[in-house]
Design a protein around this motif. Sequence first.
Motif, mmCIF file in Angstrom:
data_model
loop_
_atom_site.group_PDB
_atom_site.id
_atom_site.type_symbol
_atom_site.label_atom_id
_atom_site.label_comp_id
_atom_site.label_asym_id
_atom_site.label_seq_id
_atom_site.Cartn_x
_atom_site.Cartn_y
_atom_site.Cartn_z
ATOM 1 N N MET A 77 -31.273 56.346 -9.613
ATOM 2 C CA MET A 77 -31.644 57.557 -8.888
ATOM 3 C C MET A 77 -32.473 58.492 -9.754
ATOM 4 S SD MET A 77 -28.178 58.633 -6.825
ATOM 5 C CE MET A 77 -27.588 57.671 -5.435
ATOM 6 N N SER A 78 -33.266 59.312 -9.087
ATOM 7 C CA SER A 78 -33.949 60.402 -9.780
ATOM 8 C C SER A 78 -32.958 61.563 -9.915
ATOM 9 C CB SER A 78 -35.166 60.852 -8.980
ATOM 10 O OG SER A 78 -34.766 61.412 -7.729
ATOM 11 N N GLY A 79 -33.347 62.581 -10.663
ATOM 12 C CA GLY A 79 -32.481 63.746 -10.796
ATOM 13 C C GLY A 79 -32.158 64.401 -9.464
ATOM 14 N N PRO A 80 -33.176 64.696 -8.626
ATOM 15 C CA PRO A 80 -32.902 65.307 -7.309
ATOM 16 C C PRO A 80 -32.042 64.430 -6.416
ATOM 17 C CG PRO A 80 -35.183 65.669 -7.917
ATOM 18 C CD PRO A 80 -34.626 64.709 -8.942
ATOM 19 N N GLU A 81 -32.232 63.122 -6.472
ATOM 20 C CA GLU A 81 -31.410 62.218 -5.658
ATOM 21 C C GLU A 81 -29.950 62.268 -6.111
ATOM 22 O OE1 GLU A 81 -34.685 58.748 -4.487
ATOM 23 O OE2 GLU A 81 -33.531 58.593 -6.345
ATOM 24 N N PHE A 82 -29.738 62.342 -7.399
ATOM 25 C CA PHE A 82 -28.373 62.445 -7.914
ATOM 26 C C PHE A 82 -27.730 63.756 -7.493
ATOM 27 C CE2 PHE A 82 -25.501 63.229 -11.717
ATOM 28 C CZ PHE A 82 -24.520 62.333 -11.297
ATOM 29 N N GLU A 83 -28.488 64.840 -7.539
ATOM 30 C CA GLU A 83 -27.979 66.133 -7.095
ATOM 31 C C GLU A 83 -27.585 66.082 -5.623
ATOM 32 O OE1 GLU A 83 -31.001 68.977 -7.979
ATOM 33 O OE2 GLU A 83 -31.038 68.451 -10.104
ATOM 34 N N HIS A 84 -28.411 65.424 -4.803
ATOM 35 C CA HIS A 84 -28.090 65.296 -3.379
ATOM 36 C C HIS A 84 -26.800 64.506 -3.179
ATOM 37 C CE1 HIS A 84 -28.592 64.898 0.909
ATOM 38 N NE2 HIS A 84 -28.583 63.583 0.809
ATOM 39 N N LEU A 85 -26.627 63.434 -3.943
ATOM 40 C CA LEU A 85 -25.404 62.634 -3.847
ATOM 41 C C LEU A 85 -24.180 63.474 -4.212
ATOM 42 C CD1 LEU A 85 -23.948 59.899 -3.544
ATOM 43 C CD2 LEU A 85 -24.482 59.452 -5.945
ATOM 44 N N VAL A 86 -24.284 64.237 -5.279
ATOM 45 C CA VAL A 86 -23.161 65.091 -5.697
ATOM 46 C C VAL A 86 -22.860 66.143 -4.626
ATOM 47 C CG1 VAL A 86 -22.425 66.821 -7.389
ATOM 48 C CG2 VAL A 86 -23.554 64.727 -8.160
ATOM 49 N N ALA A 87 -23.899 66.738 -4.056
ATOM 50 C CA ALA A 87 -23.701 67.747 -3.009
ATOM 51 C C ALA A 87 -23.003 67.139 -1.791
ATOM 52 C CB ALA A 87 -25.046 68.345 -2.600
ATOM 53 N N GLU A 88 -23.412 65.947 -1.390
ATOM 54 C CA GLU A 88 -22.783 65.291 -0.237
ATOM 55 C C GLU A 88 -21.318 64.968 -0.529
ATOM 56 O OE1 GLU A 88 -24.128 64.422 2.974
ATOM 57 O OE2 GLU A 88 -25.446 66.003 2.243
ATOM 58 N N ARG A 89 -21.028 64.553 -1.757
ATOM 59 C CA ARG A 89 -19.650 64.252 -2.123
ATOM 60 C C ARG A 89 -18.798 65.518 -2.078
ATOM 61 N NH1 ARG A 89 -16.234 60.826 -1.234
ATOM 62 N NH2 ARG A 89 -14.924 62.627 -0.775
ATOM 63 N N MET A 90 -19.370 66.635 -2.497
ATOM 64 C CA MET A 90 -18.623 67.889 -2.489
ATOM 65 C C MET A 90 -18.303 68.332 -1.068
ATOM 66 S SD MET A 90 -20.252 70.068 -5.627
ATOM 67 C CE MET A 90 -18.820 71.172 -5.653
ATOM 68 N N ILE A 91 -19.262 68.163 -0.169
ATOM 69 C CA ILE A 91 -19.004 68.512 1.235
ATOM 70 C C ILE A 91 -17.870 67.649 1.779
ATOM 71 C CG2 ILE A 91 -19.966 68.519 3.563
ATOM 72 C CD1 ILE A 91 -22.707 69.117 2.276
ATOM 73 N N ALA A 92 -17.931 66.348 1.498
ATOM 74 C CA ALA A 92 -16.874 65.444 1.958
ATOM 75 C C ALA A 92 -15.544 65.777 1.299
ATOM 76 C CB ALA A 92 -17.266 63.991 1.651
ATOM 77 N N ASP A 93 -15.587 66.386 0.115
ATOM 78 C CA ASP A 93 -14.387 66.735 -0.638
ATOM 79 C C ASP A 93 -13.727 68.004 -0.113
ATOM 80 O OD1 ASP A 93 -12.821 65.712 -2.683
ATOM 81 O OD2 ASP A 93 -13.620 67.079 -4.175
ATOM 82 N N GLY A 94 -14.417 68.725 0.784
ATOM 83 C CA GLY A 94 -13.828 69.926 1.358
ATOM 84 C C GLY A 94 -14.481 71.230 0.946
ATOM 85 N N PHE A 95 -15.535 71.153 0.141
ATOM 86 C CA PHE A 95 -16.248 72.367 -0.254
ATOM 87 C C PHE A 95 -17.095 72.882 0.905
ATOM 88 C CE2 PHE A 95 -15.169 70.594 -4.333
ATOM 89 C CZ PHE A 95 -15.012 71.687 -5.169
ATOM 90 N N ARG A 96 -17.339 74.186 0.902
ATOM 91 C CA ARG A 96 -18.157 74.816 1.933
ATOM 92 C C ARG A 96 -19.332 75.533 1.262
ATOM 93 N NH1 ARG A 96 -15.512 71.755 4.074
ATOM 94 N NH2 ARG A 96 -13.955 72.021 5.727
ATOM 95 N N GLN A 97 -20.298 75.890 2.079
ATOM 96 C CA GLN A 97 -21.482 76.613 1.597
ATOM 97 C C GLN A 97 -22.111 75.899 0.403
ATOM 98 O OE1 GLN A 97 -20.673 80.819 1.029
ATOM 99 N NE2 GLN A 97 -19.302 80.882 2.791
ATOM 100 N N VAL A 98 -22.171 74.587 0.474
ATOM 101 C CA VAL A 98 -22.759 73.795 -0.602
ATOM 102 C C VAL A 98 -24.277 73.948 -0.558
ATOM 103 C CG1 VAL A 98 -23.030 71.489 -1.582
ATOM 104 C CG2 VAL A 98 -20.846 72.157 -0.534
ATOM 105 N N ARG A 99 -24.820 74.411 -1.657
ATOM 106 C CA ARG A 99 -26.258 74.686 -1.718
ATOM 107 C C ARG A 99 -26.887 74.040 -2.943
ATOM 108 N NH1 ARG A 99 -29.026 80.468 -3.239
ATOM 109 N NH2 ARG A 99 -31.213 79.775 -3.216
ATOM 110 N N GLN A 100 -27.890 73.212 -2.731
ATOM 111 C CA GLN A 100 -28.637 72.610 -3.831
ATOM 112 C C GLN A 100 -29.675 73.609 -4.332
ATOM 113 O OE1 GLN A 100 -28.895 68.386 -1.654
ATOM 114 N NE2 GLN A 100 -29.912 68.379 -3.648
ATOM 115 N N ARG A 101 -29.638 73.837 -5.640
ATOM 116 C CA ARG A 101 -30.526 74.817 -6.245
ATOM 117 C C ARG A 101 -31.448 74.185 -7.279
ATOM 118 N NH1 ARG A 101 -28.596 80.053 -6.213
ATOM 119 N NH2 ARG A 101 -29.763 80.355 -8.152
ATOM 120 N N GLY A 102 -31.237 72.910 -7.578
ATOM 121 C CA GLY A 102 -31.963 72.234 -8.645
ATOM 122 C C GLY A 102 -33.469 72.357 -8.516
ATOM 123 N N GLY A 103 -34.144 72.394 -9.660
ATOM 124 C CA GLY A 103 -35.588 72.543 -9.672
ATOM 125 C C GLY A 103 -35.986 73.800 -10.414
#
Length: 209
Positions: A77-103
Motif C-alpha cells: 500500500m501507499s501511505g494514503p491507502e494505509f491511512e484509509h485502511l486504518v480509518a476504516e478499521r477504526m470506524i468498524a471498531d466503534g470510533f465516531r467522527q473519524v477524519r483522515q487528515r494525512g497530507g
Amino acid sequence: MARGSKVRKRKRVTAAVCVAGVAVVWFAAEHPGWALGITCLLGVLLAGGLVLRQRMIRAERQRFLAANVELEKVDRMSGPEFEHLVAERMIADGFRQVRQRGGAGDRGVDITALAPGHGRYAIQCKRYGKPVGARDVRDFLGALANTFAGHTGVLVTSAGLTKQARLEALGAREPLILVERDRLADWLLGTVSLLPARSAGMLTEEEAT
C-alpha cells in the motif's frame, strides 16, 4: 443573452415550486387523511432507505477490511491507502467522527476520531518498510502536546519501532498506544481493539513492548 436566459429559467423554476407548494397545501387541507397517510408512507420509505444504505456501507467496509488483513497486502500500500485502511478499521471498531487528515498541513496527525465515553484520539500512521525512528515519535508527541492536546495518541505502523523510539513512546507523559506489525494483523481482523470498553482484547502499551 445567456444571462437573461438563466434569469428566466430561475423564474420559471421558482414559479413551478410555488405552484407545487400551493397544490400540496390545498391537497392537505382538502384531504387531511390522505395527506397524513402519504406523509407517513414517505417517512417509512425514507427511513428504510437510510437503514439500507447504512447496511450497504457496513457490508462494503467489512469486505474491504477482509480483503486487506494480510500484511503482504499492507506492505504494497501507499501511505494514503494505509491511512484509509486504518480509518476504516477504526470506524468498524466503534470510533465516531473519524477524519483522515494525512497530507500537507496535517500538523503531524493523520487521523482524528472520537471514542464515545473515552474522548478524542489522534492517530499517526507509518506504512514503513523499516522501523520507525525516535525522531518520528518525538514529532508525533510534539503534535499531541500542542495542536492535539487532550487527545489519546495512537501510533500505527506496518513495521516496528527502534529501541529508542519505543522508549520515547512509552516514556512520554502520556504514553502512546502502539500498534506495531506483530499486532497489526490482529487489529485489522477485529480480534483486538483500541477501545477501553473492550479491554479483554485491548492493545495496551505493555503488550506493545
